[in-house]
Design an enzyme around this catalytic site. Structure first.
Site, mmCIF file in Angstrom:
data_model
loop_
_atom_site.group_PDB
_atom_site.id
_atom_site.type_symbol
_atom_site.label_atom_id
_atom_site.label_comp_id
_atom_site.label_asym_id
_atom_site.label_seq_id
_atom_site.Cartn_x
_atom_site.Cartn_y
_atom_site.Cartn_z
ATOM 1 N N ASN A 131 1.976 7.783 -0.140
ATOM 2 C CA ASN A 131 2.594 6.697 0.735
ATOM 3 C C ASN A 131 1.887 5.426 0.212
ATOM 4 O OD1 ASN A 131 3.427 4.822 2.554
ATOM 5 N ND2 ASN A 131 2.460 5.749 4.096
ATOM 6 N N LYS B 222 2.609 2.478 1.119
ATOM 7 C CA LYS B 222 2.674 1.339 2.445
ATOM 8 C C LYS B 222 2.916 0.198 1.642
ATOM 9 C CE LYS B 222 -0.904 4.145 4.408
ATOM 10 N NZ LYS B 222 -1.834 4.432 5.539
ATOM 11 N N HIS C 196 5.853 7.153 10.890
ATOM 12 C CA HIS C 196 4.267 6.705 10.619
ATOM 13 C C HIS C 196 3.701 6.021 11.750
ATOM 14 C CE1 HIS C 196 0.756 5.465 8.450
ATOM 15 N NE2 HIS C 196 0.792 6.436 7.498
ATOM 16 N N GLU D 35 1.777 3.740 11.713
ATOM 17 C CA GLU D 35 1.661 2.256 11.524
ATOM 18 C C GLU D 35 3.142 1.621 11.949
ATOM 19 O OE1 GLU D 35 0.548 2.321 7.642
ATOM 20 O OE2 GLU D 35 -1.190 2.904 8.024
ATOM 21 N N GLU E 92 -1.148 13.343 10.818
ATOM 22 C CA GLU E 92 -2.069 12.365 10.334
ATOM 23 C C GLU E 92 -2.791 11.661 11.781
ATOM 24 O OE1 GLU E 92 -0.544 10.207 6.493
ATOM 25 O OE2 GLU E 92 0.245 9.354 8.138
ATOM 26 N N GLY F 150 -7.065 5.414 6.512
ATOM 27 C CA GLY F 150 -7.791 4.267 6.049
ATOM 28 C C GLY F 150 -9.355 3.941 6.394
ATOM 29 N N SER G 15 -7.541 9.727 4.890
ATOM 30 C CA SER G 15 -8.642 9.768 3.908
ATOM 31 C C SER G 15 -8.742 10.795 3.185
ATOM 32 C CB SER G 15 -9.778 9.409 4.997
ATOM 33 O OG SER G 15 -9.741 7.962 5.495
HETATM 34 P P1 13P Z 1 -5.314 6.974 3.715
HETATM 35 O O1 13P Z 1 -5.209 8.086 2.712
HETATM 36 O O2 13P Z 1 -5.216 5.499 3.261
HETATM 37 O O3 13P Z 1 -5.940 7.118 4.728
HETATM 38 O O4 13P Z 1 -3.633 6.657 4.377
HETATM 39 C C1 13P Z 1 -3.009 7.885 4.983
HETATM 40 C C2 13P Z 1 -1.809 7.645 5.461
HETATM 41 O O5 13P Z 1 -1.350 7.018 6.378
HETATM 42 C C3 13P Z 1 -0.567 8.264 4.553
HETATM 43 O O6 13P Z 1 0.628 7.861 5.192
#
Ligand code: 13P
Length: 249
Positions: free
Chosen positions: A10, A12, A94, A96, A164, A170, A209
């Site tokens: 992803n 983002k 997601h 976010e 997740e 992150g 992560s």
């Molecule tokens: P990270 O791998 O940067 O922690 O992000 C995970 C994520 O949100 C994937 O959708």
């Protein structure tokens, strides 16, 4: 045959045309693989990325879609548009988007139906916050999100679920393998109880992560069928290490 394990990236809100070089390098290094590889770039890069990938076995996906097929929704993108640009998958719900745009389980469920209508496989994301975990609510929260976000008719072909934990995204913090197993086993049981034995084929991804250094350990956990990778999917060397760990799992 159950679907292959899935290494999904992803991107983002990251990625310009210059970053397609990373995908070219990934395609060159993975002309064949034992697992499926998926990249979900920003929508602006879908069509040029499809051209970069060429005949390499790298699938593409969107990061969100609108529930409607078309219409007066300035700034939004439909599932059919993602498909038209080269996507076979779309990430929905997601954390976010749930946080930034207030997306609810009910909206995610409706968007999933729109994705299916366009011929896309949905990757529905669920996960608890740190305060929910600390309050001992993790299974209640993810169970409720799973129930509310997945439409009836979910199958191994049209649905992927990504667990997740919000606090692991992150942050460099990763749940223990025992914690991951507890959630994934719980989600599998809930999927099978609702959709029947065929739901054993619905891929359950872990996200948060994931790095080349911790991937093998995570992929050895029961009911982990792959990963949804953020930061480490942006560089071919990092994502390649995760793909290799999954192919070897
Ligand atoms: P990270 O791998 O940067 O922690 O992000 C995970 C994520 O949100 C994937 O959708």
């Amino acid at each position: 045959m159950p679907p292959k394990k899935l290494a999904a990236g992803n991107w983002k809100m990251n990625g310009l045309k210059a970053d397609l070089a990373e995908v070219a390098a990934l395609a060159e290094a993975h002309a064949t693989t034992a697992c499926e590889i998926l990249i979900c770039p920003p929508a602006t890069l879908l069509a040029p990325m499809a051209a970069t990938v060429g005949s390499a076995p790298i699938l593409l996906g969107g990061q969100n879609c609108h529930a409607a097929e078309s219409g007066a929704h300035t700034g939004d993108i439909s599932a059919a548009m993602l498909k038209d640009a080269g996507a076979g998958y779309v990430i929905l719900g997601h954390s976010e988007r749930r946080a930034d745009h207030g997306e609810t389980d009910a909206e995610v469920r409706i968007k999933t139906g729109a994705a299916w209508t366009a011929g896309l496989t949905a990757i529905v994301c669920i996960g608890e916050t740190l305060s929910q975990r600390e309050a001992g609510e993790t299974l209640d929260i993810v169970g409720g999100q799973l129930d509310g976000s997945l439409p009836d008719g979910s199958t191994a072909e049209n649905m992927v679920v990504a667990y997740e934990p919000v606090w692991a995204i992150g942050t460099g913090k990763v749940p223990t393998t025992v914690q991951i197993a507890e959630v994934h086993d719980f989600l599998r049981a809930q999927l099978v109880s609702r959709f029947g034995d065929a739901a054993n084929g619905i891929r359950l991804l872990y996200g948060g992560s994931v790095k080349p250094s911790n991937a093998a350990e995570i992929f050895a956990v029961s009911n982990v069928d792959g990963a949804l990778v953020g930061g480490a999917s942006l560089k071919a060397a990092d994502f390649g290490g995760i793909i290799d760990a999954l192919a070897a799992a």
